[in-house]
Scaffold this active site. Structure first.
Site, PDB file in Angstrom:
ATOM      1  N   THR A  24      19.371  69.784  32.080  1.00 44.33           N
ATOM      2  CA  THR A  24      20.975  69.476  31.602  1.00 44.33           C
ATOM      3  C   THR A  24      21.547  69.795  32.802  1.00 44.33           C
ATOM      4  O   THR A  24      21.399  70.556  33.527  1.00 44.33           O
ATOM      5  CB  THR A  24      21.122  70.861  30.615  1.00 44.33           C
ATOM      6  OG1 THR A  24      20.462  70.606  29.541  1.00 44.33           O
ATOM      7  CG2 THR A  24      22.494  70.846  30.230  1.00 44.33           C
ATOM      8  N   THR A  28      23.459  66.538  28.143  1.00 45.62           N
ATOM      9  CA  THR A  28      21.791  66.484  28.402  1.00 45.62           C
ATOM     10  C   THR A  28      21.365  65.425  27.184  1.00 45.62           C
ATOM     11  O   THR A  28      21.978  65.126  26.204  1.00 45.62           O
ATOM     12  CB  THR A  28      21.215  67.771  28.238  1.00 45.62           C
ATOM     13  OG1 THR A  28      20.057  67.560  28.548  1.00 45.62           O
ATOM     14  CG2 THR A  28      21.602  68.133  26.734  1.00 45.62           C
ATOM     15  N   VAL A  50      18.850  69.215  17.867  1.00 49.00           N
ATOM     16  CA  VAL A  50      19.900  69.588  18.675  1.00 49.00           C
ATOM     17  C   VAL A  50      19.504  70.849  19.584  1.00 49.00           C
ATOM     18  O   VAL A  50      18.670  71.778  19.019  1.00 49.00           O
ATOM     19  CB  VAL A  50      21.030  70.094  17.599  1.00 49.00           C
ATOM     20  CG1 VAL A  50      22.182  70.589  18.551  1.00 49.00           C
ATOM     21  CG2 VAL A  50      21.349  68.817  16.878  1.00 49.00           C
ATOM     22  N   GLY A  51      19.746  70.732  20.806  1.00 46.95           N
ATOM     23  CA  GLY A  51      19.316  72.175  21.562  1.00 46.95           C
ATOM     24  C   GLY A  51      20.404  73.066  21.794  1.00 46.95           C
ATOM     25  O   GLY A  51      21.493  72.969  20.869  1.00 46.95           O
ATOM     26  N   ASP A  52      20.330  73.859  22.852  1.00 43.53           N
ATOM     27  CA  ASP A  52      21.236  74.735  22.918  1.00 43.53           C
ATOM     28  C   ASP A  52      22.628  74.172  23.765  1.00 43.53           C
ATOM     29  O   ASP A  52      23.657  74.748  23.506  1.00 43.53           O
ATOM     30  CB  ASP A  52      20.797  75.909  23.741  1.00 43.53           C
ATOM     31  CG  ASP A  52      20.323  75.110  25.325  1.00 43.53           C
ATOM     32  OD1 ASP A  52      19.383  74.261  25.339  1.00 43.53           O
ATOM     33  OD2 ASP A  52      20.781  75.513  26.481  1.00 43.53           O
ATOM     34  N   THR A 107      20.037  76.148  31.034  1.00 41.83           N
ATOM     35  CA  THR A 107      19.205  74.750  31.160  1.00 41.83           C
ATOM     36  C   THR A 107      17.830  75.251  30.812  1.00 41.83           C
ATOM     37  O   THR A 107      17.445  76.492  31.193  1.00 41.83           O
ATOM     38  CB  THR A 107      19.349  74.030  32.311  1.00 41.83           C
ATOM     39  OG1 THR A 107      18.532  72.795  32.259  1.00 41.83           O
ATOM     40  CG2 THR A 107      19.086  74.853  33.639  1.00 41.83           C
ATOM     41  N   GLY A 160      15.730  74.837  24.910  1.00 36.99           N
ATOM     42  CA  GLY A 160      16.817  75.072  24.070  1.00 36.99           C
ATOM     43  C   GLY A 160      16.370  76.055  22.930  1.00 36.99           C
ATOM     44  O   GLY A 160      17.192  76.802  22.365  1.00 36.99           O
TER      45      GLY A 160
HETATM   46  N1  ASP Z   1      18.520  73.055  27.227  1.00 37.45           N
HETATM   47  C1  ASP Z   1      18.169  71.697  27.004  1.00 37.45           C
HETATM   48  C2  ASP Z   1      17.753  71.224  25.452  1.00 37.45           C
HETATM   49  O1  ASP Z   1      16.853  72.214  25.226  1.00 37.45           O
HETATM   50  C3  ASP Z   1      17.033  70.792  28.024  1.00 37.45           C
HETATM   51  C4  ASP Z   1      17.144  71.450  29.410  1.00 37.45           C
HETATM   52  O2  ASP Z   1      18.269  72.015  29.722  1.00 37.45           O
HETATM   53  O3  ASP Z   1      16.219  71.499  29.859  1.00 37.45           O
HETATM   54  O4  ASP Z   1      18.235  70.327  25.078  1.00 37.45           O
END
Ligand code: ASP
Length: 301
Positions: A153, A171, A182-184, A204, A207
């Site tokens: 991200t 991201t 949906v991620g974080d 990052t 998530g």
């Molecule tokens: N945090 C992001 C997600 O889970 C991916 C990442 O930052 O590596 O969508």
């Protein structure tokens, strides 16, 4: 004139810092600095986890998440599962500034972006399609049951000369994610948090793990209690991986699926970062020297 500071995740965050620092130095707003910087990263097909050329989901579509948080009033603008728009952070900004809402998803977010005249563009590139085909072949039937390798991200935190603190993220999420996952990154408190009275943080990594600890909010709360950005980043990450370690192998971040990293700034312009693995580099610039630094975050755990 007061201090400014900007910090971004990963070496590709350097591009965002380079653009953002110029604006901040001239007295510009943090939200403009982050948007313009992240837009460049989103447009770069060589960054394979953000915007154009982002990592496709299980069925080969690039589905994007992005967010902004304004530390003056804790207002948020976020979008999730958006397809066909190369600059989701700009949609997130419109959600923040033009609507009473904080989060729009999927088709609703796309219609909203259309209504504001944002540009559509194909997101799948020849190399992202090739990488997707290879991953599908390698991971075959397992894809619905486990998190796949491949994700990153662009997360940026900024303090401008007026004292405004802003956080932004963008991201394509996890490789081979289920459509609609949906991620974080668009979730307030998990992938990002900003409060003008304290500071800001972005995360990052996986998530699904980051959101279990509301990691960015936890960092800002530790800074509120007196920790430096560095101390708060390390302590919040350590607490989360300590809490999860009996259930998930997060201690050394050895597997891609359990990697987590964070970047934080405080209201004085100090920067910090931490990761549960050895290979998290981040970019930052401070008004005190006005150059771009690329640093390796200390590994915790
Ligand atoms: N945090 C992001 C997600 O889970 C991916 C990442 O930052 O590596 O969508």
């Amino acid at each position: 004139m007061s201090n400014w500071a900007i910090a971004a995740t990963w070496p590709f965050g350097r591009l965002a810092v380079e653009v953002g620092m110029k604006l901040l130095d001239e007295g510009g707003d943090g939200i403009d600095a982050i948007e313009q910087g992240v837009n460049l990263v989103e447009a770069d097909p060589a960054v394979d986890s953000v915007g154009v050329g982002g990592i496709p989901n299980l069925v080969g579509e690039v589905e994007l998440d992005a967010a902004f948080m304004r530390g003056a009033d804790l207002a948020v603008g976020a979008v999730a599962s958006v397809k066909g728009f190369p600059n989701p952070i700009s949609i997130a900004r419109l959600v923040l500034e033009r609507t009473p809402h904080h989060v729009l998803v999927g088709e609703g977010a796309e219609r909203f972006a259309d209504s504001h005249g944002l540009q559509r563009a194909p997101l799948l590139t020849a190399s992202s399609l090739e990488a997707w085909t290879k991953r599908r072949r390698e991971q075959g039937q397992l894809t619905e049951e486990r998190i796949s390798r491949g994700h990153d991200t662009i997360g940026v935190v900024a303090l401008d000369r007026k004292g405004a603190i802003t956080a932004g993220t963008s991201t394509s999420g996890l490789a081979l994610k289920l459509p609609g996952r949906v991620g974080d990154s668009p979730l307030v408190g998990s992938g990002f948090y900003a409060d003008d009275t304290v500071g800001a943080a972005v995360a990052t990594g996986c998530g699904e793990l980051i959101m279990r600890g509301c990691l960015s909010f936890a960092i800002v709360e530790l800074m509120r209690m007196g920790a430096t950005p560095q101390q708060a980043s390390a302590e919040a990450l350590l607490r989360l991986i300590g809490r999860l370690e009996n259930t998930v192998a997060v201690r050394d971040g050895a597997v891609d699926e359990t990697k987590i990293a964070v970047v934080a700034i405080d209201r004085h312009g100090n920067v910090g970062a931490a990761a549960n693995h050895d290979d998290f580099d981040f970019a930052y610039s401070l008004s005190s020297d006005g150059v771009i630094h690329l640093a390796r975050a200390p590994k915790v755990g």
